[in-house]
Design a protein around this motif. Structure first.
Motif, short mmCIF file in Angstrom:
data_model
loop_
_atom_site.label_atom_id
_atom_site.label_comp_id
_atom_site.label_asym_id
_atom_site.label_seq_id
_atom_site.Cartn_x
_atom_site.Cartn_y
_atom_site.Cartn_z
N ASP A 151 -19.28 2.37 24.80
CA ASP A 151 -20.09 3.34 23.97
C ASP A 151 -21.67 3.56 25.07
O ASP A 151 -21.73 4.85 25.12
N PRO A 185 -19.43 -1.91 22.26
CA PRO A 185 -20.84 -1.21 22.59
C PRO A 185 -21.42 -0.80 24.13
O PRO A 185 -21.80 0.04 24.92
N GLN A 231 -22.28 2.08 14.99
CA GLN A 231 -22.48 0.38 14.44
C GLN A 231 -22.18 0.07 13.38
O GLN A 231 -21.19 -0.26 11.68
#
Length: 182
Positions: free
Chosen positions: A93, A90, A102
C-alpha cells in the motif's frame, strides 16, 4: 563577490528537474517487493481480480499456493493472514501497488499496479513460450543416446539398421524443426 550556493545556484542555472515517474517503481523498490514469495503470490492473485478482495480470501489463496507438500494450507493460513495484515499489505500500500483498507480488511489493485502487471505479463508470456515450445534438439539427443546404446549391444546386422534409423530420425527432426520455425 560572493559565490551563489544552494537553491539560488540551481535557480541561476535555469535548469529544471523532471518530476519522478508516478506510475513506475524504481529497480530497488521492485526487487524489494518481489523479493518475498508471499508478496509475489499476493500480487499475482490480485492481478487476476479487478475487484476488491477480502484479506481472508486473499490469505487463503496465498496459503494454498505457498504451501508445500509437507505443510497443509489450512495450517499455514493463520501465518499468511497475519503477515499480510501486519507486513506485506501495508508495504504494498505504501508504494501504491495495492489499496489496503485496514478497517474493512479489503484489498484491491492500487494506482501503480500497472508497473507490476507488466512484469507478470512478461513472466507469463515467457512461461507459456517455454512450456509450449517444441525442442527438437532434446528429442534428437535422447534418441541418439538410446539408439547408440542399443547399437553397442546389438549384433552387427542390427547395428547397421539402428544406425540407419538414427540418421533417418535426425533428418526427420531437422525437417520438423525447420517447418515449425517458419
Amino acid at each position: 563577490m560572493r559565490p551563489t550556493v544552494g537553491l539560488d545556484a540551481v535557480l541561476a542555472t535555469g535548469k529544471t528537474t523532471e518530476p519522478p515517474d508516478q506510475t513506475g517503481l524504481d529497480d530497488a523498490t521492485m526487487f524489494d517487493i518481489l523479493g518475498n514469495e508471499r508478496r509475489r503470490v499476493c500480487l499475482h492473485c490480485l492481478a487476476e481480480h479487478e475487484t476488491a478482495l477480502s484479506v481472508s480470501a486473499l490469505g487463503q489463496q496465498v496459503a494454498s499456493i505457498v504451501a508445500d507438500a509437507e505443510t497443509d494450507s489450512d495450517e499455514l493460513y493463520d501465518s499468511v493472514y497475519i503477515s499480510l495484515c501486519q507486513t506485506h499489505l501495508p508495504k504494498l500500500d505504501a508504494v501504491g501497488l495495492v489499496e489496503y483498507k485496514q478497517d474493512q480488511k479489503q484489498v484491491r489493485q492500487g494506482p501503480r499496479f500497472g508497473a507490476i502487471r507488466d512484469q507478470f505479463e512478461a513472466a507469463r508470456t515467457t512461461e507459456e513460450q517455454s512450456s509450449d515450445s517444441f525442442r527438437p534438439e532434446t528429442v534428437v539427443r535422447v534418441l541418439t543416446v538410446a539408439i547408440g546404446a542399443a547399437a553397442v549391444v546389438s549384433p552387427p546386422a542390427a547395428r547397421t539398421v539402428l544406425l540407419l534409423g538414427l540418421v533417418a530420425v535426425h533428418c526427420l527432426v531437422l525437417i520438423l524443426a525447420s517447418a515449425i520455425s517458419h
